[in-house]
Design an enzyme around this catalytic site. Structure first.
Site, PDB file in Angstrom:
ATOM      1  N   SER A 179       0.784  -1.159  -0.097  1.00 17.80           N
ATOM      2  CA  SER A 179      -0.069  -0.009   0.002  1.00 17.80           C
ATOM      3  C   SER A 179       0.957   1.323  -0.021  1.00 17.80           C
ATOM      4  O   SER A 179       0.433   2.387  -0.448  1.00 17.80           O
ATOM      5  CB  SER A 179      -1.107   0.020   1.126  1.00 17.80           C
ATOM      6  OG  SER A 179      -0.297  -0.154   2.507  1.00 17.80           O
ATOM      7  N   HIS A 207      -5.618  -3.128  -2.829  1.00 17.28           N
ATOM      8  CA  HIS A 207      -5.052  -2.281  -3.909  1.00 17.28           C
ATOM      9  C   HIS A 207      -5.063  -2.780  -5.083  1.00 17.28           C
ATOM     10  O   HIS A 207      -4.595  -2.440  -6.143  1.00 17.28           O
ATOM     11  CB  HIS A 207      -3.768  -1.648  -3.671  1.00 17.28           C
ATOM     12  CG  HIS A 207      -3.908  -0.728  -2.190  1.00 17.28           C
ATOM     13  ND1 HIS A 207      -4.442   0.614  -2.273  1.00 17.28           N
ATOM     14  CD2 HIS A 207      -3.606  -1.068  -0.833  1.00 17.28           C
ATOM     15  CE1 HIS A 207      -4.293   1.069  -1.035  1.00 17.28           C
ATOM     16  NE2 HIS A 207      -3.772   0.144  -0.173  1.00 17.28           N
ATOM     17  N   LYS A 239     -12.103   0.938  -1.792  1.00 21.94           N
ATOM     18  CA  LYS A 239     -10.988   1.484  -2.630  1.00 21.94           C
ATOM     19  C   LYS A 239     -11.570   1.541  -4.188  1.00 21.94           C
ATOM     20  O   LYS A 239     -12.436   2.299  -4.225  1.00 21.94           O
ATOM     21  CB  LYS A 239      -9.629   0.694  -2.124  1.00 21.94           C
ATOM     22  CG  LYS A 239      -9.166   1.097  -0.762  1.00 21.94           C
ATOM     23  CD  LYS A 239      -7.877   0.288  -0.489  1.00 21.94           C
ATOM     24  CE  LYS A 239      -7.684   0.830   0.962  1.00 21.94           C
ATOM     25  NZ  LYS A 239      -7.245  -0.259   1.977  1.00 21.94           N
TER      26      LYS A 239
HETATM   27  C1  LIG Z   1      -7.155  -0.314   3.410  1.00 21.05           C
HETATM   28  C2  LIG Z   1      -6.515  -1.465   3.696  1.00 21.05           C
HETATM   29  C3  LIG Z   1      -6.844  -2.442   4.510  1.00 21.05           C
HETATM   30  C4  LIG Z   1      -8.267  -2.037   5.362  1.00 21.05           C
HETATM   31  O1  LIG Z   1      -9.253  -2.159   4.712  1.00 21.05           O
HETATM   32  P1  LIG Z   1     -10.588  -1.343   5.185  1.00 21.05           P
HETATM   33  O2  LIG Z   1     -12.038  -1.821   4.429  1.00 21.05           O
HETATM   34  O3  LIG Z   1     -10.094  -0.075   4.853  1.00 21.05           O
HETATM   35  O4  LIG Z   1     -10.694  -1.465   6.690  1.00 21.05           O
HETATM   36  C5  LIG Z   1      -6.459  -3.743   4.710  1.00 21.05           C
HETATM   37  N1  LIG Z   1      -5.383  -4.123   3.872  1.00 21.05           N
HETATM   38  C6  LIG Z   1      -4.780  -3.114   3.132  1.00 21.05           C
HETATM   39  C7  LIG Z   1      -3.557  -3.480   2.274  1.00 21.05           C
HETATM   40  C8  LIG Z   1      -5.239  -1.822   2.758  1.00 21.05           C
HETATM   41  O5  LIG Z   1      -4.678  -0.764   2.253  1.00 21.05           O
END
Ligand SMILES: *Cc1c(COP(=O)(O)O)cnc(C)c1O
Length: 395
Positions: A179, A207, A239
């Site tokens: 990320s 992602h 996302k």
């Molecule tokens: C954003 C993210 C999460 C968490 O997901 P949410 O639904 O926002 O709680 C988990 N793993 C990664 C790699 C992320 O970027």
């Protein structure tokens, strides 16, 4: 030290290190431009890679769902909060990533917490890439199983740790797309070592989903790895899907086990209908509007080519996360502030989110950007980086 003195000390340290964080409230929907304190900013920060967070079809589906099913789900999944709408979403998600089953969680953070506690007993071994997302790392703190971190992307070290361990159950977790760095996990090699050592592999596609893979199925799809046997996929819907929530996909037996034993699944209220309806529309739009993925790829290529020609070192991958390293946290903040004064929003990422000395401007691209936006960004960024002495820091 009392709780209050402790907080005061922590606060003082953060302020002195100039690492105190402030939230910025936006006064518009998510998009190519967002409004902050009356100023319109060209937005290079969001994870809304496909521009779905303000897509009319998603908003309409959310409204329809709330009109039809009400605002609240009413209870947790094992009591009476599990709606047919949740099942419909699970079926669609499983098919989207090519798995037998999927299970919807309230957030990706919670889904990740659920995995080691369900699949490892007290003497198990959990291996994590050192740069895994905080939620995967935190999951290791919730179990008595032993957690070890291997150097970033280092499959050999991971295999050595698996081979040396006498733990009865073993599990390897990794971000699919990392990320903060935007690089990819070596999922094919990880799968091989997991097969050799009877370990479960979990790939966090937060992602990658919607962005990589032939149909946007993620890093596993791109690498030809099917989500079956000892592979589980965790995907998020906040996302690229432009909604909220998350899911775990895999074989029925593994998903059934989560329903029985995963505390972050069992002891929380099921997602509300509006969110589930929105997510259903998101999966549909990701399938029916593949041009969004193509436009995103074209934007990434344009960014990389232009950044390279301006002496910035881009990631040169097909990933919308493009960190531009600037060394110190101060430098990152200063450049981010100067960009903001020119109407461009790029967030400065600094310790403790990333290791000391590796502060960066984290550019994220979306299908909403136009090539001219990217040109404007690169010109401003290159000017600021060369104008300061930060090039030395980069080298
Ligand atoms: C954003 C993210 C999460 C968490 O997901 P949410 O639904 O926002 O709680 C988990 N793993 C990664 C790699 C992320 O970027």
């Amino acid at each position: 030290m009392s709780w209050k003195s402790r907080l005061e000390q922590l606060r003082q340290e953060r302020v002195e290190q100039r690492l105190w964080r402030n939230r910025v409230a936006i006064a518009s929907p998510q998009g190519r431009f967002v409004t902050v304190a009356g100023q319109s900013l060209l937005n290079f920060c969001s994870n809304d890679y496909l521009g779905l967070a303000n897509h009319p079809e998603l908003a309409k589906a959310g409204t329809t769902a709330i009109n039809q099913w009400g605002s609240g789900s009413g209870a947790s999944h094992l009591v009476c909060g599990h709606h047919e709408l949740h099942e419909e979403l699970e079926t669609k998600l499983a098919s989207f990533v090519g798995a037998e089953k999927a299970l919807v969680f309230s957030t990706g953070y919670m889904a990740n917490l659920a995995l080691p506690q369900t699949f490892l007993g007290r003497h198990g071994l959990l291996l994590e890439d050192k740069l895994n997302h905080a939620s995967l790392l935190d999951a290791g703190q919730l179990v008595t199983a032993k957690m070890k971190r291997y150097p970033h992307l280092d499959v050999r070290s991971a295999e050595r740790m698996l081979a040396e361990s006498e733990a009865p159950q073993k599990m390897v977790t990794t971000d699919g797309v990392f990320s903060m760095d935007g690089d990819l996990a070596p999922v094919v090699e990880l799968r091989e070592i997991c097969n050799r050592h009877d370990a479960l592999l979990v790939v966090d596609e937060a992602h990658g989903l919607g962005v990589v893979g032939e149909h946007g199925g993620g890093v596993c799809q791109q690498s030809g790895i099917s989500i079956t046997d000892n592979v589980l996929l965790m995907g998020t819907l906040g996302k690229s899907a432009g909604s909220f929530g998350a899911f775990v996909a895999g074989d029925q037996f593994l998903i059934d086990s989560l329903v029985q034993f995963a505390r972050p699944y069992i002891y929380t209220t099921a997602l509300p209908p509006a969110v589930v309806g929105t997510s259903l529309a998101a999966v549909e739009v990701m399938k029916t509007e593949p041009w969004r993925r193509k436009k995103l790829q074209s934007n990434i290529q344009h960014f990389c080519a232009l950044a390279e020609s301006h002496g910035l070192s881009p990631n040169n991958s097909a990933i919308p996360i493009q960190p531009i390293m600037v060394g110190s946290a101060d430098n990152a903040i200063r450049i981010s502030d100067e960009l903001k004064s020119k109407g461009i929003w790029v967030v400065a990422i600094r310790p403790p989110t990333v290791p000391a000395g590796s502060a960066r401007l984290r550019v994220t691209l979306t299908s909403e950007h136009e090539h001219e936006d990217i040109e404007r960004l690169i010109e401003c960024m290159a000017g600021l980086l060369i104008g300061s002495h930060s090039q030395e820091v980069i080298l």
